[in-house]
Scaffold this motif. Sequence first.
Motif, PDB file in Angstrom:
ATOM      1  N   PRO A 103      -7.115  10.866  12.237  1.00 27.61           N
ATOM      2  CA  PRO A 103      -6.800  10.622  10.829  1.00 27.61           C
ATOM      3  C   PRO A 103      -5.321  10.273  10.681  1.00 27.61           C
ATOM      4  O   PRO A 103      -4.487  10.669  11.508  1.00 27.61           O
ATOM      5  N   PRO A 104      -4.966   9.518   9.653  1.00 32.62           N
ATOM      6  CA  PRO A 104      -3.543   9.191   9.452  1.00 32.62           C
ATOM      7  C   PRO A 104      -2.729  10.438   9.147  1.00 32.62           C
ATOM      8  O   PRO A 104      -3.236  11.412   8.587  1.00 32.62           O
ATOM      9  N   LYS A 105      -1.460  10.392   9.525  1.00 32.33           N
ATOM     10  CA  LYS A 105      -0.557  11.507   9.215  1.00 32.33           C
ATOM     11  C   LYS A 105      -0.211  11.529   7.733  1.00 32.33           C
ATOM     12  O   LYS A 105       0.052  12.596   7.161  1.00 32.33           O
ATOM     13  N   HIS A 106      -0.184  10.352   7.125  1.00 32.93           N
ATOM     14  CA  HIS A 106       0.098  10.244   5.694  1.00 32.93           C
ATOM     15  C   HIS A 106      -0.781   9.147   5.108  1.00 32.93           C
ATOM     16  O   HIS A 106      -1.068   8.146   5.768  1.00 32.93           O
ATOM     17  N   GLN A 107      -1.221   9.334   3.858  1.00 33.43           N
ATOM     18  CA  GLN A 107      -1.938   8.292   3.137  1.00 33.43           C
ATOM     19  C   GLN A 107      -1.462   8.289   1.705  1.00 33.43           C
ATOM     20  O   GLN A 107      -1.258   9.341   1.100  1.00 33.43           O
ATOM     21  N   GLY A 108      -1.247   7.108   1.162  1.00 32.55           N
ATOM     22  CA  GLY A 108      -0.760   7.011  -0.204  1.00 32.55           C
ATOM     23  C   GLY A 108      -0.411   5.589  -0.565  1.00 32.55           C
ATOM     24  O   GLY A 108      -0.995   4.638  -0.047  1.00 32.55           O
ATOM     25  N   ASP A 109       0.576   5.436  -1.447  1.00 33.50           N
ATOM     26  CA  ASP A 109       1.000   4.112  -1.901  1.00 33.50           C
ATOM     27  C   ASP A 109       2.516   4.043  -1.945  1.00 33.50           C
ATOM     28  O   ASP A 109       3.195   5.050  -2.211  1.00 33.50           O
ATOM     29  N   ILE A 110       3.021   2.855  -1.686  1.00 32.78           N
ATOM     30  CA  ILE A 110       4.461   2.644  -1.777  1.00 32.78           C
ATOM     31  C   ILE A 110       4.846   2.308  -3.214  1.00 32.78           C
ATOM     32  O   ILE A 110       4.071   1.709  -3.957  1.00 32.78           O
ATOM     33  N   LEU A 111       6.048   2.711  -3.598  1.00 32.31           N
ATOM     34  CA  LEU A 111       6.628   2.309  -4.874  1.00 32.31           C
ATOM     35  C   LEU A 111       7.566   1.150  -4.587  1.00 32.31           C
ATOM     36  O   LEU A 111       8.516   1.294  -3.807  1.00 32.31           O
ATOM     37  N   CYS A 112       7.307  -0.009  -5.186  1.00 33.58           N
ATOM     38  CA  CYS A 112       8.059  -1.220  -4.864  1.00 33.58           C
ATOM     39  C   CYS A 112       8.998  -1.622  -6.002  1.00 33.58           C
ATOM     40  O   CYS A 112       8.657  -1.489  -7.180  1.00 33.58           O
ATOM     41  N   LEU A 117      12.038  -6.758  -3.802  1.00 31.14           N
ATOM     42  CA  LEU A 117      10.976  -6.675  -2.801  1.00 31.14           C
ATOM     43  C   LEU A 117      11.352  -5.672  -1.715  1.00 31.14           C
ATOM     44  O   LEU A 117      11.399  -5.975  -0.523  1.00 31.14           O
ATOM     45  N   GLU A 118      11.601  -4.453  -2.171  1.00 35.94           N
ATOM     46  CA  GLU A 118      11.941  -3.349  -1.286  1.00 35.94           C
ATOM     47  C   GLU A 118      11.153  -2.111  -1.694  1.00 35.94           C
ATOM     48  O   GLU A 118      10.798  -1.948  -2.874  1.00 35.94           O
ATOM     49  N   VAL A 119      10.862  -1.253  -0.725  1.00 40.75           N
ATOM     50  CA  VAL A 119      10.172   0.002  -0.986  1.00 40.75           C
ATOM     51  C   VAL A 119      11.168   1.013  -1.535  1.00 40.75           C
ATOM     52  O   VAL A 119      12.225   1.248  -0.929  1.00 40.75           O
ATOM     53  N   GLN A 120      10.820   1.629  -2.652  1.00 38.23           N
ATOM     54  CA  GLN A 120      11.685   2.619  -3.282  1.00 38.23           C
ATOM     55  C   GLN A 120      11.190   4.047  -3.067  1.00 38.23           C
ATOM     56  O   GLN A 120      11.915   5.000  -3.339  1.00 38.23           O
ATOM     57  N   GLY A 121       9.975   4.204  -2.573  1.00 40.61           N
ATOM     58  CA  GLY A 121       9.440   5.546  -2.355  1.00 40.61           C
ATOM     59  C   GLY A 121       8.005   5.483  -1.872  1.00 40.61           C
ATOM     60  O   GLY A 121       7.391   4.415  -1.780  1.00 40.61           O
ATOM     61  N   PHE A 122       7.464   6.657  -1.569  1.00 36.06           N
ATOM     62  CA  PHE A 122       6.089   6.774  -1.087  1.00 36.06           C
ATOM     63  C   PHE A 122       5.431   7.949  -1.789  1.00 36.06           C
ATOM     64  O   PHE A 122       5.989   9.056  -1.837  1.00 36.06           O
ATOM     65  N   VAL A 123       4.256   7.706  -2.360  1.00 34.72           N
ATOM     66  CA  VAL A 123       3.521   8.738  -3.088  1.00 34.72           C
ATOM     67  C   VAL A 123       2.217   9.019  -2.348  1.00 34.72           C
ATOM     68  O   VAL A 123       1.408   8.108  -2.129  1.00 34.72           O
ATOM     69  N   LYS A 124       2.001  10.267  -1.961  1.00 38.12           N
ATOM     70  CA  LYS A 124       0.793  10.617  -1.228  1.00 38.12           C
ATOM     71  C   LYS A 124      -0.424  10.604  -2.144  1.00 38.12           C
ATOM     72  O   LYS A 124      -0.356  11.030  -3.290  1.00 38.12           O
ATOM     73  N   GLU A 192      -0.368 -13.725  -3.816  1.00 35.25           N
ATOM     74  CA  GLU A 192       1.054 -13.687  -4.160  1.00 35.25           C
ATOM     75  C   GLU A 192       1.570 -12.254  -4.218  1.00 35.25           C
ATOM     76  O   GLU A 192       2.671 -11.952  -3.726  1.00 35.25           O
ATOM     77  N   LYS A 193       0.780 -11.354  -4.817  1.00 35.60           N
ATOM     78  CA  LYS A 193       1.196  -9.952  -4.894  1.00 35.60           C
ATOM     79  C   LYS A 193       1.124  -9.288  -3.520  1.00 35.60           C
ATOM     80  O   LYS A 193       1.948  -8.422  -3.191  1.00 35.60           O
ATOM     81  N   LEU A 194       0.142  -9.678  -2.725  1.00 38.14           N
ATOM     82  CA  LEU A 194       0.068  -9.156  -1.362  1.00 38.14           C
ATOM     83  C   LEU A 194       1.312  -9.544  -0.586  1.00 38.14           C
ATOM     84  O   LEU A 194       1.857  -8.743   0.188  1.00 38.14           O
ATOM     85  N   ALA A 195       1.791 -10.761  -0.789  1.00 40.16           N
ATOM     86  CA  ALA A 195       3.005 -11.215  -0.113  1.00 40.16           C
ATOM     87  C   ALA A 195       4.205 -10.349  -0.494  1.00 40.16           C
ATOM     88  O   ALA A 195       5.046 -10.019   0.354  1.00 40.16           O
ATOM     89  N   GLU A 196       4.284  -9.964  -1.758  1.00 38.37           N
ATOM     90  CA  GLU A 196       5.389  -9.114  -2.201  1.00 38.37           C
ATOM     91  C   GLU A 196       5.324  -7.750  -1.527  1.00 38.37           C
ATOM     92  O   GLU A 196       6.348  -7.208  -1.080  1.00 38.37           O
ATOM     93  N   HIS A 197       4.129  -7.180  -1.441  1.00 39.83           N
ATOM     94  CA  HIS A 197       3.974  -5.901  -0.739  1.00 39.83           C
ATOM     95  C   HIS A 197       4.304  -6.057   0.745  1.00 39.83           C
ATOM     96  O   HIS A 197       4.929  -5.170   1.349  1.00 39.83           O
ATOM     97  N   ALA A 198       3.890  -7.172   1.338  1.00 40.20           N
ATOM     98  CA  ALA A 198       4.134  -7.380   2.760  1.00 40.20           C
ATOM     99  C   ALA A 198       5.618  -7.480   3.068  1.00 40.20           C
ATOM    100  O   ALA A 198       6.107  -6.890   4.042  1.00 40.20           O
ATOM    101  N   VAL A 199       6.355  -8.214   2.265  1.00 36.34           N
ATOM    102  CA  VAL A 199       7.799  -8.339   2.477  1.00 36.34           C
ATOM    103  C   VAL A 199       8.476  -6.979   2.326  1.00 36.34           C
ATOM    104  O   VAL A 199       9.345  -6.597   3.118  1.00 36.34           O
ATOM    105  N   ALA A 200       8.061  -6.220   1.298  1.00 32.40           N
ATOM    106  CA  ALA A 200       8.638  -4.890   1.091  1.00 32.40           C
ATOM    107  C   ALA A 200       8.343  -3.978   2.285  1.00 32.40           C
ATOM    108  O   ALA A 200       9.227  -3.250   2.762  1.00 32.40           O
TER     109      ALA A 200
END
Length: 306
Positions: A103-112, A117-124, A192-200
Motif C-alpha cells: 500500500p502507498p505510504k501516503h495518499q491524498g491530493d496536492i494543493l497547487c 504551477l507549483e505544489v503548495q501543500g499535500f492533504v491526506k 490542459e489541467k492535467l498538464a498544470e498538475h504534471a508541471v507542478a
Amino acid sequence: NYQMFRINLDKKKLMRAVDGVDVEFHPEWEQTFWEEQLPMLQRKGFPVEVKTKVWSPWYVSRCLRAGMDPRKIAQEYDRDYGGSSSRFFRAGMIEDLITRCTPPKHQGDILCDFELLEVQGFVKSNNGRLKLWVDLVGTSGNIRPPNGEYVMGIDVSTGQGGKMSSNSVISIIDRMTGKKVAEFATPNLRPEKLAEHAVALARWFQTRAGQPSYMIWEGNGPGMSFRDRVLESQFRNFYFRISQKSVRTKPTKDPGWWSGKEEKRQLLSKYRHSLEEGFFDNPSAIALKETLGYIEDSSGDILTEK
C-alpha cells in the motif's frame, strides 16, 4: 524479483531469475520442492529441465492444482501461442507480482498554485488521486518528496469523466532504484489541467541537483492539448520525439512520445521484460492488473481488451 527462480537439475539448485545466484528459500519449502513438488511437476509433463524457464513458489502451486497440465497453464498463465490471441503479459507473472504489492505510504491530493504551477501543500485523503510510495520530508509549510532521479510517464485521456472514461495517469519513477514512487490517476481532468498538475508535480519531485523531474507524455490525441499547455508554462525538461527514419535516432523538435504500432510494441515489450527480470518494481496493484488487458492477436497487433 527475488521469488522468481530457474531450476538447474544438473546442480540440483534453484537459481534466482534476476541475477543467477543461489536462491535462499525457507529450508522446509525447498526440501518439499525437491522431494515432492518436482517429481509431481515431472509426472504432469512440465518442462522442469528447461534452464531458462522462470518459476516461483506461487506459480508452482498453480501448476500442481488438480486438473492443471502444461497446456492449461500456458492458456491461463503463460502466453498461448496456439490460439488466435494471447495475453501480452503472462497472467501468472502479473498475479505473482500483485501478491507482493504494497500500500502507498501516503495518499491524498496536492494543493497547487495554478499561476506559478507549483505544489503548495499535500492533504491526506483515503480517496486522494495521488499515491506515494516514498516518505515526505521537510516542515509542514514546505513538505515534499526526498530528492531522487525522477522520471514522469504520462498517459493523457480526454478527462470527460463518466463510467466509460479512462483515467489519465502520471507515474513517477526513481530511475536510480528502478521503483515507482508515485501514481496520480483521475478520469476528470481535461488535458490542459492535467498538464498544470504534471508541471507542478515535476517541480515538487526534484532531482538530487535540485532540478524538476524529466517528463514524457503520449503525444497522440488529447496529448496535443496537454503539450500546448506545457509549452505555455515555459517548462522545458521533457522528452522530444525520436525520428524513426534516421539511423542516428536523433531527437526531433516535436515534444512528447508518439504511439504507433511498432512504438507501442517496443514500449510494452520493454515494460514486460523489466517486470519479468526484476529491473522495475511497480508496487501498484491497480497498474499491474491493467497489463492483463493487453492482447496480441494472430496478426501481431496489440489490442486493449474491452
